[in-house]
Design a protein around this motif. Structure first.
Motif, mmCIF file in Angstrom:
data_model
loop_
_atom_site.group_PDB
_atom_site.id
_atom_site.type_symbol
_atom_site.label_atom_id
_atom_site.label_comp_id
_atom_site.label_asym_id
_atom_site.label_seq_id
_atom_site.Cartn_x
_atom_site.Cartn_y
_atom_site.Cartn_z
ATOM 1 N N THR A 235 21.195 -106.082 4.935
ATOM 2 C CA THR A 235 22.289 -106.858 5.526
ATOM 3 C C THR A 235 23.312 -107.201 4.444
ATOM 4 O O THR A 235 23.007 -107.129 3.247
ATOM 5 N N GLU B 176 24.230 -110.086 3.499
ATOM 6 C CA GLU B 176 23.677 -111.163 2.670
ATOM 7 C C GLU B 176 22.604 -110.636 1.727
ATOM 8 O O GLU B 176 22.534 -111.041 0.560
ATOM 9 N N TYR C 227 29.763 -106.047 12.198
ATOM 10 C CA TYR C 227 29.744 -106.886 10.999
ATOM 11 C C TYR C 227 31.188 -107.130 10.567
ATOM 12 O O TYR C 227 31.983 -106.188 10.480
ATOM 13 N N TYR D 233 33.578 -112.669 9.408
ATOM 14 C CA TYR D 233 33.148 -113.857 10.146
ATOM 15 C C TYR D 233 31.636 -113.848 10.411
ATOM 16 O O TYR D 233 31.112 -114.719 11.096
ATOM 17 N N GLY D 234 30.957 -112.836 9.906
ATOM 18 C CA GLY D 234 29.546 -112.668 10.219
ATOM 19 C C GLY D 234 29.366 -111.623 11.308
ATOM 20 O O GLY D 234 30.232 -110.764 11.531
ATOM 21 N N LYS D 235 28.248 -111.687 12.036
ATOM 22 C CA LYS D 235 27.958 -110.706 13.079
ATOM 23 C C LYS D 235 28.644 -111.090 14.391
ATOM 24 O O LYS D 235 28.691 -112.264 14.755
ATOM 25 N N LYS E 203 29.630 -116.452 1.583
ATOM 26 C CA LYS E 203 28.557 -117.046 2.394
ATOM 27 C C LYS E 203 29.094 -118.190 3.252
ATOM 28 O O LYS E 203 28.644 -118.400 4.389
ATOM 29 N N TRP F 131 30.731 -116.530 6.271
ATOM 30 C CA TRP F 131 29.718 -116.082 7.223
ATOM 31 C C TRP F 131 29.151 -117.267 8.007
ATOM 32 O O TRP F 131 28.958 -117.179 9.216
ATOM 33 N N GLY G 137 31.176 -118.620 10.917
ATOM 34 C CA GLY G 137 30.987 -117.869 12.146
ATOM 35 C C GLY G 137 32.260 -117.271 12.711
ATOM 36 O O GLY G 137 33.352 -117.411 12.147
ATOM 37 N N ASP G 138 32.114 -116.622 13.842
ATOM 38 C CA ASP G 138 33.210 -115.904 14.489
ATOM 39 C C ASP G 138 34.291 -116.856 14.966
ATOM 40 O O ASP G 138 34.080 -118.077 15.080
#
Length: 385
Positions: free
Chosen positions: A257, A259, A287, A290-292, A371, A374, A377-378
């Motif tokens: 991932t 991270e 990906y 903003y993260g997943k 980090k 991430w 978030g979105d």
């Protein structure tokens, strides 16, 4: 045509344990830290080779187990080698096939000599020894090759971990002898040894120290990301990388991932590979910075915004979330193509930014900020006015 250069590694700078380097192979240079897209069966799924290169990939990975079964290494060699076969004139790394033999093959029998197994395709019987693994990789013509090792799942008893680690060390010696016998050194190729030892710190250290005495061009950390928590993986890196040769590249196999990669760079790793960005793309997962982002989620069904309007990748910037959601929901092939494109673009952007941060000696600042993004978030759901 320019003269092909032999394998070499230059460590350009460090920032803490994070390393910025450059690998030279007969088919080009690899800027490290590097993410290597996985081209299991001589293709990065859902991507053209030119696209993969344009995103910033200097190297892709091919799989010895799959290619020995179909179309066979002998056929690839007859057709001019793997570079020509898959239209990728840049660096190729092949794994040894050991992990797939252990995880995919049927009715396998392991002994000191190697592994006898049945193909998961048609049940045909095959034997993989350290020597045969190198022979296959030489037929494929890859620039970076891997020793055959035994990779066991975790958790496992110490006795079993030690047995597999010691066997892998003996296979390392045999792999090296075969590599030299077949002229890998003269052709400028590189062979990596693989550190094993499961989740047992002293076995990891012993494996790394013993491998370091052998003349490999690079060294890998294997047997992680096989069921253990991330904290265990990172702890094993913390005890392993300090005893690995500093002047050779370090490759964490099958990770991972964003991270995982960021944290592993902080612990001294230079190379990564993982099927995650391509597999996730084919299953509707993107990906981003903003993260997943799960495009199956109904919240995206009327969202006209792209995944990230600031991105360079057309898949990320030029298609609405609503359209991507639609493609995923109706199972269109274009969904996997666009989301794989997005994911590989993000992985390569992350690695490029990591390299720049190390060069500018601000890796810890970059690590914390990434980090934080991430974790945030979105973006909030779109609200029509």
């Amino acid at each position: 045509m320019s003269e092909k250069k032999p394998f070499s590694f230059e460590l350009k700078t460090t920032d803490g344990m994070a390393r910025r380097g450059e690998i030279t192979t007969p088919h080009g240079t690899v800027q490290t830290p590097a993410f290597m897209p996985v081209g299991t069966q001589a293709t990065v799924k859902a991507m053209y080779p030119g696209q993969v290169r344009e995103l910033g990939a200097d190297v892709v990975l091919g799989n010895t187990y799959h290619l020995m079964l179909r179309p066979t290494a002998e056929r690839v060699a007859k057709l001019g080698g793997l570079h020509k076969f898959m239209n990728w004139p840049h660096t190729i790394l092949t794994d040894s096939g050991g992990f797939q033999v252990m995880s995919l093959a049927q009715l396998r029998k392991l002994d000191e000599e190697g592994v006898t197994f049945q193909s998961h395709h048609d049940g045909s019987r095959h034997h993989m020894s350290p020597e045969r693994s190198i022979e296959i990789q030489q037929l494929l013509g890859s620039d970076i090759q891997m020793q055959l090792d035994e990779c066991i799942g975790l958790p496992a008893e110490r006795e079993e971990v030690e047995r597999a680690m010691q066997l892998s060390l003996r296979w390392a010696e045999r792999s090296r002898k075969q590599f030299e016998k077949m002229g890998g050194v003269e052709r400028g190729q590189g062979l990596y040894g693989i550190v094993q030892g499961g989740d047992v710190p002293d076995l990891r250290i012993q494996s790394a120290e013993e491998l370091g005495k052998m003349p490999f061009e690079g060294y890998s950390v294997g047997g992680l990301a096989v069921g253990e928590p991330q904290a265990v993986m990172l702890k094993m890196l913390e005890v392993t990388t300090p005893v690995m040769p500093k002047d050779k590249p370090r490759y964490l196999m099958g990770v991972g991932t964003p991270e995982d990669m960021l944290e592993s760079v902080a612990r001294g790793i230079d190379q990564f590979d993982c099927v995650m960005p391509t597999r996730a793309g084919r299953h509707g997962l993107a990906y981003t910075r903003y993260g997943k982002v799960n495009l199956k989620n109904a919240r995206h069904s009327e969202d006209p915004r792209p995944l990230d309007e600031t991105a360079d990748c057309p898949a990320t910037r030029d298609y609405s979330r609503a359209y991507l959601h639609h493609l995923v929901r109706v199972n269109e092939g274009l969904a996997g193509m666009l989301l794989t494109w997005n994911n590989l673009a993000y992985y390569q952007t992350l690695m490029r930014e990591i390299r720049q941060a190390i060069e500018e000696h601000r890796f810890e600042e970059f690590r914390a900020k990434t980090k934080e993004d991430w974790a945030r978030g979105d973006v909030a759901p779109y609200v029509w006015s």
